[in-house]
Enzyme design. Structure first.
Site, PDB file in Angstrom:
ATOM      1  N   CYS A   1      14.046  12.706   3.158  1.00 54.40           N
ATOM      2  CA  CYS A   1      14.372  14.084   2.778  1.00 54.40           C
ATOM      3  C   CYS A   1      13.527  14.543   1.588  1.00 54.40           C
ATOM      4  O   CYS A   1      13.071  13.733   0.791  1.00 54.40           O
ATOM      5  CB  CYS A   1      15.824  14.184   2.381  1.00 54.40           C
ATOM      6  SG  CYS A   1      16.950  13.673   3.668  1.00 54.40           S
TER       7      CYS A   1
ATOM      8  N   ARG B   1       6.360  12.730   4.409  1.00 57.08           N
ATOM      9  CA  ARG B   1       7.451  11.774   4.234  1.00 57.08           C
ATOM     10  C   ARG B   1       8.315  11.660   5.490  1.00 57.08           C
ATOM     11  O   ARG B   1       9.099  10.725   5.612  1.00 57.08           O
ATOM     12  CB  ARG B   1       8.342  12.195   3.056  1.00 57.08           C
ATOM     13  CG  ARG B   1       7.592  12.180   1.729  1.00 57.08           C
ATOM     14  CD  ARG B   1       8.467  12.746   0.649  1.00 57.08           C
ATOM     15  NE  ARG B   1       9.598  11.868   0.372  1.00 57.08           N
ATOM     16  CZ  ARG B   1       9.592  10.909  -0.523  1.00 57.08           C
ATOM     17  NH1 ARG B   1       8.525  10.701  -1.243  1.00 57.08           N
ATOM     18  NH2 ARG B   1      10.644  10.158  -0.731  1.00 57.08           N
TER      19      ARG B   1
ATOM     20  N   TRP C   1      16.005  14.292   6.804  1.00 58.48           N
ATOM     21  CA  TRP C   1      15.894  13.140   7.707  1.00 58.48           C
ATOM     22  C   TRP C   1      17.332  12.695   7.937  1.00 58.48           C
ATOM     23  O   TRP C   1      18.006  12.253   7.020  1.00 58.48           O
ATOM     24  CB  TRP C   1      15.083  12.029   7.030  1.00 58.48           C
ATOM     25  CG  TRP C   1      14.913  10.825   7.896  1.00 58.48           C
ATOM     26  CD1 TRP C   1      15.803   9.806   8.091  1.00 58.48           C
ATOM     27  CD2 TRP C   1      13.777  10.497   8.691  1.00 58.48           C
ATOM     28  NE1 TRP C   1      15.282   8.889   8.953  1.00 58.48           N
ATOM     29  CE2 TRP C   1      14.057   9.282   9.337  1.00 58.48           C
ATOM     30  CE3 TRP C   1      12.546  11.119   8.920  1.00 58.48           C
ATOM     31  CZ2 TRP C   1      13.151   8.666  10.200  1.00 58.48           C
ATOM     32  CZ3 TRP C   1      11.652  10.504   9.773  1.00 58.48           C
ATOM     33  CH2 TRP C   1      11.942   9.288  10.406  1.00 58.48           C
TER      34      TRP C   1
ATOM     35  N   ASN D   1      19.297  15.036  -1.354  1.00 57.68           N
ATOM     36  CA  ASN D   1      18.653  13.829  -0.811  1.00 57.68           C
ATOM     37  C   ASN D   1      19.556  12.660  -1.159  1.00 57.68           C
ATOM     38  O   ASN D   1      20.079  12.603  -2.287  1.00 57.68           O
ATOM     39  CB  ASN D   1      17.303  13.554  -1.485  1.00 57.68           C
ATOM     40  CG  ASN D   1      16.246  14.542  -1.067  1.00 57.68           C
ATOM     41  OD1 ASN D   1      16.485  15.397  -0.220  1.00 57.68           O
ATOM     42  ND2 ASN D   1      15.076  14.425  -1.684  1.00 57.68           N
ATOM     43  N   GLY D   2      19.698  11.699  -0.256  1.00 58.81           N
ATOM     44  CA  GLY D   2      20.487  10.518  -0.571  1.00 58.81           C
ATOM     45  C   GLY D   2      21.751  10.461   0.264  1.00 58.81           C
ATOM     46  O   GLY D   2      21.862  11.115   1.301  1.00 58.81           O
TER      47      GLY D   2
ATOM     48  N   GLU E   1      -1.536 -14.768   3.628  1.00 57.74           N
ATOM     49  CA  GLU E   1      -1.986 -13.426   3.261  1.00 57.74           C
ATOM     50  C   GLU E   1      -3.122 -13.510   2.231  1.00 57.74           C
ATOM     51  O   GLU E   1      -4.107 -12.755   2.314  1.00 57.74           O
ATOM     52  CB  GLU E   1      -0.786 -12.623   2.710  1.00 57.74           C
ATOM     53  CG  GLU E   1      -1.083 -11.235   2.164  1.00 57.74           C
ATOM     54  CD  GLU E   1      -1.733 -10.290   3.166  1.00 57.74           C
ATOM     55  OE1 GLU E   1      -1.785 -10.606   4.358  1.00 57.74           O
ATOM     56  OE2 GLU E   1      -2.220  -9.236   2.729  1.00 57.74           O
TER      57      GLU E   1
ATOM     58  N   LYS F   1      -6.849 -12.001   2.843  1.00 56.50           N
ATOM     59  CA  LYS F   1      -7.471 -11.048   1.903  1.00 56.50           C
ATOM     60  C   LYS F   1      -8.850 -11.539   1.507  1.00 56.50           C
ATOM     61  O   LYS F   1      -9.816 -10.781   1.484  1.00 56.50           O
ATOM     62  CB  LYS F   1      -6.646 -10.898   0.616  1.00 56.50           C
ATOM     63  CG  LYS F   1      -5.416 -10.036   0.612  1.00 56.50           C
ATOM     64  CD  LYS F   1      -5.595  -8.582   0.806  1.00 56.50           C
ATOM     65  CE  LYS F   1      -5.665  -8.244   2.253  1.00 56.50           C
ATOM     66  NZ  LYS F   1      -4.417  -7.891   2.915  1.00 56.50           N
TER      67      LYS F   1
ATOM     68  N   GLU G   1     -11.383 -11.342   4.476  1.00 51.76           N
ATOM     69  CA  GLU G   1     -11.786 -10.025   4.991  1.00 51.76           C
ATOM     70  C   GLU G   1     -12.652  -9.232   4.021  1.00 51.76           C
ATOM     71  O   GLU G   1     -13.498  -8.473   4.458  1.00 51.76           O
ATOM     72  CB  GLU G   1     -10.572  -9.210   5.500  1.00 51.76           C
ATOM     73  CG  GLU G   1      -9.685  -8.578   4.460  1.00 51.76           C
ATOM     74  CD  GLU G   1      -8.580  -7.723   5.104  1.00 51.76           C
ATOM     75  OE1 GLU G   1      -7.474  -7.730   4.558  1.00 51.76           O
ATOM     76  OE2 GLU G   1      -8.820  -7.045   6.112  1.00 51.76           O
TER      77      GLU G   1
ATOM     78  N   HIS H   1      -2.097 -33.952   7.599  1.00 50.31           N
ATOM     79  CA  HIS H   1      -2.175 -34.063   9.061  1.00 50.31           C
ATOM     80  C   HIS H   1      -3.523 -33.543   9.569  1.00 50.31           C
ATOM     81  O   HIS H   1      -3.657 -33.212  10.738  1.00 50.31           O
ATOM     82  CB  HIS H   1      -1.016 -33.312   9.716  1.00 50.31           C
ATOM     83  CG  HIS H   1       0.309 -33.889   9.338  1.00 50.31           C
ATOM     84  ND1 HIS H   1       0.760 -35.098   9.813  1.00 50.31           N
ATOM     85  CD2 HIS H   1       1.264 -33.450   8.476  1.00 50.31           C
ATOM     86  CE1 HIS H   1       1.949 -35.374   9.287  1.00 50.31           C
ATOM     87  NE2 HIS H   1       2.261 -34.378   8.467  1.00 50.31           N
TER      88      HIS H   1
ATOM     89  N   LYS I   1      -9.557   0.442   9.483  1.00 49.58           N
ATOM     90  CA  LYS I   1      -8.242   0.526   8.847  1.00 49.58           C
ATOM     91  C   LYS I   1      -7.131   0.507   9.883  1.00 49.58           C
ATOM     92  O   LYS I   1      -6.111  -0.145   9.709  1.00 49.58           O
ATOM     93  CB  LYS I   1      -8.161   1.813   8.002  1.00 49.58           C
ATOM     94  CG  LYS I   1      -6.853   1.977   7.249  1.00 49.58           C
ATOM     95  CD  LYS I   1      -6.667   0.889   6.206  1.00 49.58           C
ATOM     96  CE  LYS I   1      -5.305   0.921   5.555  1.00 49.58           C
ATOM     97  NZ  LYS I   1      -5.000  -0.370   4.901  1.00 49.58           N
TER      98      LYS I   1
HETATM   99  C1  AGP Z   1      -5.087  -6.547   6.459  1.00 46.89           C
HETATM  100  O1  AGP Z   1      -5.635  -6.371   5.224  1.00 46.89           O
HETATM  101  C2  AGP Z   1      -5.573  -5.651   7.530  1.00 46.89           C
HETATM  102  N1  AGP Z   1      -5.738  -4.327   7.164  1.00 46.89           N
HETATM  103  C3  AGP Z   1      -4.913  -5.879   8.900  1.00 46.89           C
HETATM  104  O2  AGP Z   1      -4.608  -7.225   9.070  1.00 46.89           O
HETATM  105  C4  AGP Z   1      -3.684  -5.026   9.223  1.00 46.89           C
HETATM  106  O3  AGP Z   1      -2.570  -5.470   8.500  1.00 46.89           O
HETATM  107  C5  AGP Z   1      -3.429  -5.085  10.734  1.00 46.89           C
HETATM  108  O4  AGP Z   1      -4.537  -4.562  11.420  1.00 46.89           O
HETATM  109  C6  AGP Z   1      -2.181  -4.354  11.144  1.00 46.89           C
HETATM  110  O5  AGP Z   1      -2.237  -3.017  10.806  1.00 46.89           O
HETATM  111  P1  AGP Z   1      -0.929  -2.128  10.727  1.00 46.89           P
HETATM  112  O6  AGP Z   1      -0.076  -2.665   9.651  1.00 46.89           O
HETATM  113  O7  AGP Z   1      -1.418  -0.723  10.469  1.00 46.89           O
HETATM  114  O8  AGP Z   1      -0.261  -2.250  12.081  1.00 46.89           O
END
Ligand code: AGP
Length: 608
Positions: A2, A27, A75, A99-100, A481, A485, A488, A504, A603
């Site tokens: 909201c 939002r 919402w 809101n809330g 993760e 990072k 990539e 192992h 992205k």
């Molecule tokens: C991670 O840094 C990447 N951007 C990638 O692994 C991402 O999380 C993945 O492609 C999923 O994207 P999403 O969260 O938009 O679904």
């Protein structure tokens, strides 16, 4: 979710309110409305289901104008998305937006019905409208009536009110939901997010929890929760925050790392009660069915998949619900066995990832109790197609490497775990989680202060070709993760292992050229992890430990300890993510890679 906008000025405020609503569109909402006090001193209200453009169309058919008004995007929580449930709500010469969630709306509704008030909506907000009208009828004074009303409602709220008896005055209050007062020249505005008002001002007073205020053209009186006059200074809006430029930062990724305290606060706004979570934010159907959930399947890709892996530890330990997590590209092509009363959760920053979306569509025919999307983009396909949704409010994430999207996903998943614990008779976790979530933004801010120590580490890392990341329990997915990072954005080959798996196989890789990063919080698995790290040192591996400050630092020159503050176990995976983000960023900086747009990556992965 909201959004609220309000204005008092000596010009027609309708365009200000509409532009404010447009700016809050990102939002997510299902209906919108305005209430304006016209030149004859009466309230004119226009509401419409759907996008703000539907409200604009309705206003073209029924134009309204005036110098005082409030507006809202809704919402649905209490009551389905429909015009009669859209805000503003009216009662005896006043209009209100909210809101809330008002938790004690049911007894108050009964009380007001007994007093002769009739309701035209199913919302908790209309209860506040009638309660305020009732107190105004008793006292004849809006400020006292508002104060009395606030004393009787429980829950999370941001409220804005106008009354025909005071055609230049806005009343407002906040508790658990944000609200700011914008300063114009000879005019004032209100909004749930400063972004809504940047077209008219960049100067804001930020209300604190429990504050209430009376705002006219040229005055702004604020009182705190106890009724004492409160001084909330005017602050100039930091345009860099949440905007689509890098501001003072060299890269979007760094900016987004440092936006995490705000992103987490925004994600939590309006979701926490004193010692419990406000499950109504999930919507009425989800709220009533939470207790029926007997199994959970989580499906996602990349970083979002890692968030799901952390959540499995939380959900099984705290809510006692079996949980399995899978990458969407595998899930969508196999025969899934779905036990009775299983909830499917999809997690995605963009809400447009092809595999995750296909997994959701596939799941629709598999007999799930319901599907829930945890997502950062309100209007995305994933959100539109899931039965239930939980929005993260990270703001736009531009850097390809996911940072604030990941930590806000974890925040939403911890919130959901708490909601499940609350509804599955596991109350011992609830208040502790709520408290840890409430203090999380400040803790994140503090840990981001470790950046200088990490810059120094990055130098020694940048000439390496491989790295291992180790963790245990919920910190194993955090190690995954961290490795993702690093690879990539710095193109260094990095792998994560559950530390117990080391001997192992991967231990064969360890030598003096192999840096090993450990995620080592002070938890019940620490002693086990330390033994695994000894195995690394015995083979000459270089160790970088992200560890709790309560643990004695190593004197071994080949071991680098970075100390983090002690934190509650439940938020520890979120906190230990931060130094790993900073490490990968600074290694990439030393290597001179294209941090925000790493090679070969996009992205949003909208193709299979
Ligand atoms: C991670 O840094 C990447 N951007 C990638 O692994 C991402 O999380 C993945 O492609 C999923 O994207 P999403 O969260 O938009 O679904």
């Amino acid at each position: 979710m909201c959004g609220i906008v309000g204005a008092t000025a000596q010009r027609d405020i309708t365009p200000i309110l509409l532009e404010g609503l447009r700016r809050l569109e990102y939002r997510g909402y299902d209906s919108a409305g305005v209430a304006i006090i016209d030149s004859a001193g009466g309230i004119q209200r226009v509401r419409a289901v759907g996008k703000v453009v539907e409200l604009e169309n309705a206003l073209q058919a029924t134009p309204v104008s005036g110098h005082l008004g409030i507006a809202h995007t809704r919402w649905a929580t209490h009551g389905k998305p429909a015009e009669h449930n859209a805000h503003p709500h009216l009662s005896n010469g006043l209009a209100i937006v909210h809101n809330g969630i008002i938790e004690n709306h049911a007894p108050l509704r009964k009380q007001l019905q007994d007093l002769g008030y009739s309701f035209t909506s199913e919302t908790d907000t209309e209860v506040v409208a009638h309660l305020l009208a009732h107190h105004f009828a008793e006292t004849g004074d809006m400020l006292s009536a508002f104060r009395n009303t606030l004393g009787e409602i429980h829950g999370a709220y941001a409220l804005a009110v106008v009354h025909e008896s005071e055609p230049g005055t806005l009343y407002c209050s906040r508790m658990g939901s944000p609200l700011v007062i914008g300063e114009g020249s000879g005019e004032h505005y209100l909004a749930s997010d400063p972004l809504a008002l940047l077209q008219v001002t960049d100067r804001f007073r930020y209300l604190e929890e429990g504050d209430y205020a009376r705002v006219t053209l040229d005055t702004c009186d604020i009182w705190d929760h106890a009724g004492n006059t409160a001084d909330r200074p005017v602050v100039r809006y930091e345009h860099a925050a949440h905007s689509l430029d890098k501001g003072e930062y060299r890269h979007f990724m760094l900016k987004e790392i440092f936006e995490q305290p705000q992103a987490i606060s925004d994600t939590l706004a309006g979701t926490l009660g004193d010692d419990h979570v406000l499950t109504a934010i999930l919507g009425p159907e989800a709220e009533t069915r939470l207790a029926d959930i007997a199994n959970i399947h989580i499906v996602a890709c990349g970083t979002s998949y890692h968030a799901g892996l952390v959540a499995r530890y939380w959900i099984e330990e705290q809510a006692g619900i079996p949980c399995q997590v899978e990458v969407a590209s595998e899930y969508r092509y196999r025969s899934v066995v779905v036990p009775a009363n299983t909830l499917l959760i999809t997690i995605s920053q963009s809400g447009e990832t092809a595999d995750t979306l296909a997994a959701l569509r596939y799941a629709k025919d598999q007999g799930y109790l319901a599907t829930l999307a945890i997502c950062n983009v309100a209007g995305s396909s994933l959100v539109r197609e899931a039965d239930w949704r939980l929005l993260t409010h990270a703001g736009p994430e531009i850097g390809v490497a996911s940072t604030k999207a990941f930590t806000t996903q974890l925040v939403s998943l911890l919130w959901l775990t708490t909601a499940l614990a609350q509804t599955h008779g596991r109350s011992q976790f609830v208040a502790r989680n709520v408290n840890a979530l409430r203090t999380l933004p400040a803790l994140v801010e503090q840990v981001l202060g470790l950046e200088p120590a990490i810059v120094a580490l990055a130098e020694q890392f940048a000439n390496k070709h491989h790295a291992l990341f180790l963790g245990r329990g919920p910190h194993y997915p955090i190690a995954m993760e961290g490795a993702l990072k690093l690879k990539e954005i710095s193109y260094i080959h990095a792998e994560a292992y559950a530390a117990g798996e080391l001997k192992h196989g991967p231990l064969a890789l360890v030598d003096e050229d192999m840096p090993v990063v450990s995620v080592a919080p002070s938890d019940s698995l620490l002693e086990k992890l330390k033994s695994n790290l000894e195995e690394v040192r015995a083979r000459g591996g270089q160790l970088i430990n992200f560890a709790c400050e309560t643990i004695e630092q190593s004197t071994d020159p080949e071991v680098r300890d970075v100390s983090l503050p002690w934190v509650e176990d439940c938020v520890s995976p979120i906190i230990y993510t931060l130094p790993l983000q900073l490490l990968s960023y600074h290694v990439a900086l030393v290597k001179g890679t294209d941090v925000d747009k790493p090679r070969n990556l996009a992205k949003s992965v909208t193709v299979e």
